[in-house]
Design a protein around this motif. Structure first.
Motif, PDB file in Angstrom:
ATOM      1  N   GLU A  85      85.495 -19.413  54.425  1.00  0.00           N
ATOM      2  CA  GLU A  85      86.908 -19.558  54.067  1.00  0.00           C
ATOM      3  C   GLU A  85      87.382 -21.008  54.191  1.00  0.00           C
ATOM      4  O   GLU A  85      88.477 -21.348  53.762  1.00  0.00           O
ATOM      5  CB  GLU A  85      87.763 -18.679  54.990  1.00  0.00           C
ATOM      6  CG  GLU A  85      87.511 -17.202  54.874  1.00  0.00           C
ATOM      7  CD  GLU A  85      88.627 -16.491  54.121  1.00  0.00           C
ATOM      8  OE1 GLU A  85      89.517 -17.185  53.590  1.00  0.00           O
ATOM      9  OE2 GLU A  85      88.587 -15.245  54.076  1.00  0.00           O
ATOM     10  N   PHE A 141      88.911 -21.555  60.795  1.00  0.00           N
ATOM     11  CA  PHE A 141      88.384 -20.746  59.689  1.00  0.00           C
ATOM     12  C   PHE A 141      86.873 -20.592  59.769  1.00  0.00           C
ATOM     13  O   PHE A 141      86.161 -21.529  60.128  1.00  0.00           O
ATOM     14  CB  PHE A 141      88.750 -21.400  58.347  1.00  0.00           C
ATOM     15  CG  PHE A 141      90.200 -21.266  57.978  1.00  0.00           C
ATOM     16  CD1 PHE A 141      90.637 -20.199  57.205  1.00  0.00           C
ATOM     17  CD2 PHE A 141      91.123 -22.194  58.415  1.00  0.00           C
ATOM     18  CE1 PHE A 141      91.976 -20.058  56.879  1.00  0.00           C
ATOM     19  CE2 PHE A 141      92.460 -22.064  58.092  1.00  0.00           C
ATOM     20  CZ  PHE A 141      92.891 -20.994  57.320  1.00  0.00           C
ATOM     21  N   LYS A 188      93.499 -14.233  61.364  1.00  0.00           N
ATOM     22  CA  LYS A 188      93.737 -14.783  60.026  1.00  0.00           C
ATOM     23  C   LYS A 188      95.167 -15.270  59.862  1.00  0.00           C
ATOM     24  O   LYS A 188      95.419 -16.320  59.249  1.00  0.00           O
ATOM     25  CB  LYS A 188      93.424 -13.716  58.975  1.00  0.00           C
ATOM     26  CG  LYS A 188      93.514 -14.209  57.541  1.00  0.00           C
ATOM     27  CD  LYS A 188      93.059 -13.134  56.564  1.00  0.00           C
ATOM     28  CE  LYS A 188      93.078 -13.645  55.132  1.00  0.00           C
ATOM     29  NZ  LYS A 188      92.599 -12.613  54.181  1.00  0.00           N
TER      30      LYS A 188
END
Length: 207
Positions: free
Chosen positions: A142, A138, A11
């Motif tokens: 997201e 992603f 992330k």
């Protein structure tokens, strides 16, 4: 690397990529809209361009960006995001330095101004490649947020350059970057511009 798998999705790396590429895109939009922000001033500082020539000068920027977006769409899987962002950002220096030159040389031929305008389209062309590369970083749930932030903030560059340009072209503190140009306004008054500042202000950020 599989963003759909939480165990494989980084992330921090994904969002770092978004912020760096968004910064690059914002500067790209500044380089892209530099020509429309300078065009109204060109005849005031010594150019002799017709309305038609000014129109086509601005139109070439959009034509170039639209064409280059086709090319940039295919680059993410070929180059990878790191090289693509670096290349896309570095190429912005070319049109910026071109317009530093043009602003200080009112005798620049029209065909050369057209070439400079086409090069400015690089700033708009990179949009498709950098946005597409975000998809690799992603998971689907997201992706919309990341693309929305990237696309929305980068578009801020179009307004930013039109806001900043009128401010910096009257600023002589950095006159060592080039002499000012005496502009002859329609009402008969004269004023000194430093049109090259409109390009110089972005060059350190791009670098």
């Amino acid at each position: 690397w599989n963003p759909e798998n939480p165990a494989q999705w980084n992330k921090t790396l994904a969002w770092t990529t978004v912020w760096l590429s968004t910064f690059s895109l914002t500067l790209g939009f500044c380089a892209w809209f530099l020509v429309p922000s300078l065009a109204p001033r060109l005849n005031e500082i010594g150019f002799s361009l017709t309305h038609s020539q000014l129109y086509w000068l601005v139109a070439m920027v959009g034509l170039s960006a639209g064409t280059l977006r086709i090319l940039w769409t295919f680059l993410p899987p070929i180059l990878g995001t790191r090289i693509l962002v670096t290349l896309s950002t570095g190429l912005l220096l070319i049109p910026l330095f071109c317009w530093v030159y043009a602003a200080q040389h009112p005798d620049t031929p029209y065909w050369m101004l057209i070439c400079f305008a086409l090069l400015s389209g690089i700033g708009g062309g990179t949009f498709s490649g950098l946005m597409a590369s975000t998809n690799y970083f992603f998971p689907k749930h997201e992706r919309g947020l990341a693309l929305g932030i990237q696309g929305g903030l980068s578009d801020f560059g179009t307004g930013l350059v039109q806001f900043v340009t009128p401010l910096v072209i009257g600023f002589s503190a950095f006159a060592f970057l080039g002499d000012g140009q005496v502009a002859h306004l329609p009402d008969g008054k004269t004023v000194t511009y430093w049109l090259q500042n409109a390009s110089w202000v972005w060059i350190p950020l791009v670098a």
